[in-house]
Design a protein around this motif. Structure first.
Motif: not given
Ligand SMILES: Nc1ncnc2c1ncn2[C@@H]1O[C@H](COP(=O)(O)OP(=O)(O)OP(=O)(O)O)[C@@H](O)[C@H]1O
Ligand SMILES: C[C@@](O)(CCOP(=O)(O)OP(=O)(O)O)CC(=O)O
Length: 391
Positions: A224-225, A227-229, A231-232, A267
């Motif tokens: 899930e980490l 995803q943030r990597r 996208e953001v 990640t």
């Protein structure tokens, strides 16, 4: 009798080490990434692939690839995609000019040499596929730009698309489903910021445990980490990194480089089951870089790690003694320091335990710097009669 002439062309191509990391595919078949990335191309004086591409009707019916004297399987989808795309560009040329020899249907013979360990996390696939694509493009006399060729090399290995350029290179992730806008572009040439140096601490020259290809697939599927990597974190790092390179701002470059490496390896740890590319020696290298920066009172050295434990430490030429000189005095006699005029500097500010781990675990060093993209060469690995030249 049919024309049995051997047509050939050669090139060398460089390794690149990412400072904003590619990790994750949105399309594994086309090698389309989940985020953009940036790399520094390293000098071919130290690390390079040399490839000759030839074609002739005398080569039988099969394409072949000889890498460091051993035959490789070319039936894999990645190599096939590169061959197919390049052949199709040549066929278009032949269709538009009937005087050109019909090379596109002829079997290809590729002979390649890496002057560094293959598949040890030293980006051999990047230099390897960049050289393969560039050599065949030279053989076919294609007028395609490095960006156009990067679209093809990407299908061999993602990171290879960045090795079509020298200097500072971005791989734009693109949006299109067919991958036509997922290509490499130059952020700045090597001459823009020629003082960038890289010291590689070779921790393991062994073949790695989890390949990048499968590692990143499991990360995409389970972290899930991640995803943030994608996208953001990476979009922010991309902006900061391109700005740092344009302004030759090492502190900003170094900070993003280290945070990027940390984010990527975080990640990996968040992947299930977890993937460990860093080991105790890698962590000791991180500690040593931190101690060097603490002493300097600012970021003068930046570590980064790919899918393996080797540390790549970037620094500027003016800090050679404060970075490479300190590590040389800490690590002692190792392969790679010779012939380089690096004055040792006291290393007593480095954590003693980290120094011991580095001494036990680093097998050799490679001192290199930012460098140029692929270079055409007349030096051939295939004789006029089509036979590979073995050294
Ligand atoms: N000169 C070359 N020509 C063609 N293919 C090559 C060449 N060198 C390496 N390769 C291909 O790349 C593969 C190694 O890629 P792999 O991704 O496993 O390792 P790496 O590139 O060293 O590591 P990473 O890309 O994760 O930093 C080889 O097995 C081979 O298929
Ligand atoms: C950690 C990395 O070095 C990953 C490189 O992955 P590859 O380019 O080797 O992966 P494939 O596209 O599957 O061949 C980061 C980077 O170079 O950006």
């Amino acid at each position: 009798m049919a024309d049995q002439k051997v047509y050939q062309a050669s090139t060398t191509a460089p390794v690149n080490i990412a400072v904003v990391k590619y990790w994750g595919k949105r399309d594994p078949k086309l090698n389309l990434p989940t985020n953009s990335s940036v790399s520094v191309t390293l000098s071919q004086a130290d690390l390079r692939t040399h490839t000759t591409a030839a074609c002739s009707s005398s080569f039988g019916s099969e394409d072949s690839l000889l890498l460091n004297s051993s035959p490789q399987d070319v039936t894999g989808a990645r190599t096939q995609a590169c061959f197919r795309e390049l052949r199709s560009l040549r066929a278009q040329l032949e269709a538009s000019d009937a005087s050109l020899p019909k090379l596109s249907p002829l079997p290809l013979r590729i002979v390649s040499e890496n002057n560094f360990p293959t598949a040890a996390g030293l980006a051999s696939s990047a230099a390897g596929f960049a050289a393969l694509v560039r050599a065949i493009a030279n053989l076919y006399e294609l007028s395609s730009s490095p960006t156009e060729l990067s679209r093809i090399a990407r299908q061999g290995s993602g990171s290879a698309c960045r090795s079509l350029f020298g200097g500072y290179v971005a791989w734009q992730m693109g949006e299109k489903a067919d991958g036509s806008d997922s290509v490499a572009v130059e952020v700045a040439p090597a001459s823009h910021w020629p003082t960038m140096r890289a010291l590689i601490l070779v921790v393991s020259a062994e073949k790695k445990g989890v390949s990048s290809t499968s590692g990143m697939q499991i990360t995409v599927a389970t972290s899930e980490l991640f995803q943030r990597r994608a996208e953001v974190v990476v979009p922010r790092h991309m902006l900061k990194m391109e700005k740092a390179i344009k302004e030759k701002d090492f502190e900003a470059f170094g900070k993003v480089t280290m945070m990027e490496s940390n984010s990527f390896h975080a990640t990996c740890l968040d992947t299930f089951p977890p993937i460990f590319y860093l080991n105790d020696v890698s962590r000791a290298a991180i500690r040593a870089v931190e101690d060097i920066n603490t002493k300097a009172g600012k970021v003068i050295a930046a570590y980064t790690f790919d899918a393996g434990p080797n540390a790549v430490i970037y620094y500027e030429e003016e800090n050679t003694e404060a970075v490479a000189g300190v590590l040389k005095s800490a690590l002692g006699n190792l392969d790679g320091w010779q012939g380089r005029d690096i004055k040792e500097q006291a290393s007593d500010n480095l954590d003693a335990r980290a120094v011991q781990v580095l001494k036990d675990g680093v097998s050799r060093v490679i001192l290199t710097q930012v460098g140029e993209g692929p270079i055409r060469t007349e030096e051939s690995l295939i004789a006029a009669n089509g036979e590979p030249i073995t050294k």
